[in-house]
Design a protein around this motif. Structure first.
Motif, PDB file in Angstrom:
ATOM      1  N   LEU A  17       0.750  -1.308  -0.029  1.00 47.73           N
ATOM      2  CA  LEU A  17      -0.081  -0.043   0.026  1.00 47.73           C
ATOM      3  C   LEU A  17       0.828   1.195   0.024  1.00 47.73           C
ATOM      4  O   LEU A  17       0.694   2.328  -0.766  1.00 47.73           O
ATOM      5  CB  LEU A  17      -0.787  -0.031   1.233  1.00 47.73           C
ATOM      6  CG  LEU A  17      -2.353  -0.460   1.083  1.00 47.73           C
ATOM      7  CD1 LEU A  17      -2.967  -0.239   2.421  1.00 47.73           C
ATOM      8  CD2 LEU A  17      -3.090   0.293  -0.246  1.00 47.73           C
ATOM      9  N   ALA A  44      -9.745  -3.114   1.403  1.00 44.98           N
ATOM     10  CA  ALA A  44     -10.543  -1.641   1.275  1.00 44.98           C
ATOM     11  C   ALA A  44     -11.876  -1.572   1.310  1.00 44.98           C
ATOM     12  O   ALA A  44     -12.655  -0.949   2.053  1.00 44.98           O
ATOM     13  CB  ALA A  44      -9.963  -0.847   0.168  1.00 44.98           C
ATOM     14  N   TYR A  79      -5.948   3.922   1.094  1.00 39.84           N
ATOM     15  CA  TYR A  79      -6.099   3.076  -0.127  1.00 39.84           C
ATOM     16  C   TYR A  79      -6.177   4.105  -1.375  1.00 39.84           C
ATOM     17  O   TYR A  79      -6.767   3.547  -2.318  1.00 39.84           O
ATOM     18  CB  TYR A  79      -7.461   2.283   0.187  1.00 39.84           C
ATOM     19  CG  TYR A  79      -7.438   1.234   1.116  1.00 39.84           C
ATOM     20  CD1 TYR A  79      -6.553   0.220   0.674  1.00 39.84           C
ATOM     21  CD2 TYR A  79      -7.641   1.228   2.264  1.00 39.84           C
ATOM     22  CE1 TYR A  79      -6.432  -1.067   1.638  1.00 39.84           C
ATOM     23  CE2 TYR A  79      -7.783   0.417   3.490  1.00 39.84           C
ATOM     24  CZ  TYR A  79      -7.171  -0.870   2.902  1.00 39.84           C
ATOM     25  OH  TYR A  79      -6.757  -1.859   4.009  1.00 39.84           O
TER      26      TYR A  79
END
Length: 199
Positions: A23, A66, A102
């Motif tokens: 991420l 997410a 995200y």
């Protein structure tokens, strides 16, 4: 000698660490490869591929993670029974750390993984469209676009601000919330008042 359960726990911890690092790395550079992620995670490429056979598998898993987080937040704030615009404000306030984490999915959604990410985000899109429809029916949101499109426009603004905020950190959740409310057709004075009421 390690037990089976400690071996499984260790594998899950490694997998989670790879996802967290991915991420961060992809957030900095959406074109980063599996080697970049392995290097940043302090593991060999083989370890990354053991958990995620392809970059698509990695992106799919990040998206699923997410979606789980966003769906939980949206379901919870929807249950409050508050006016749709107040519910939206609560959702964005709670979503902001998730959106920041995200934000790379927005960039990846525009590329080769777009169809996969779009498909996985379906449950979030549906919940947002339902919230906007409720706001339109209650005359707090504009009706110039169908609920599913209007919700995407307003929601996209939040991620766009999260993405641009990374560089200088001057905008934040307040700017994202007010801007998204304006996109939904909420008058500026009401939008500012709603955000001001947030703890």
């Amino acid at each position: 000698m390690p037990t089976e359960s400690s071996r499984v726990r260790s594998m899950m911890e490694t997998r989670d660490r790879i996802l967290d690092v991915a991420l961060h790395v992809l957030g900095e550079n959406p074109d980063a490869g599996m080697g970049d992620i392995a290097s940043a995670a302090g593991v060999v490429r083989r370890t990354v591929y053991d958990h995620f056979p392809s970059r698509l598998d990695l992106v799919r898993t990040l998206t699923e993670r997410a979606v789980t987080e966003m769906t939980a937040v949206l379901t919870e704030v929807n249950a409050s029974g508050a006016e749709a615009d107040a519910t939206w404000v609560e959702f964005i306030a709670r979503l902001w750390p998730v959106a920041h984490r995200y934000r790379v999915l927005l960039a990846l959604r525009r590329g080769e993984y777009g169809e996969t990410i779009h498909g996985l985000l379906g449950p979030v899109d549906d919940l947002l469209a339902d919230l906007v429809k409720r706001g339109q029916e209650g005359d707090v949101f504009a009706r110039h676009l169908p609920a599913d499109i209007l919700s995407q426009v307003a929601y996209g603004v939040v991620f766009a601000i999260a993405d641009s905020d990374l560089s200088n950190g001057t905008l934040g959740a307040r700017a994202a919330t007010i801007t998204s409310l304006l996109m939904l057709g909420v008058p500026e004075t009401r939008a500012i008042a709603l955000v001001g009421a947030q703890p």
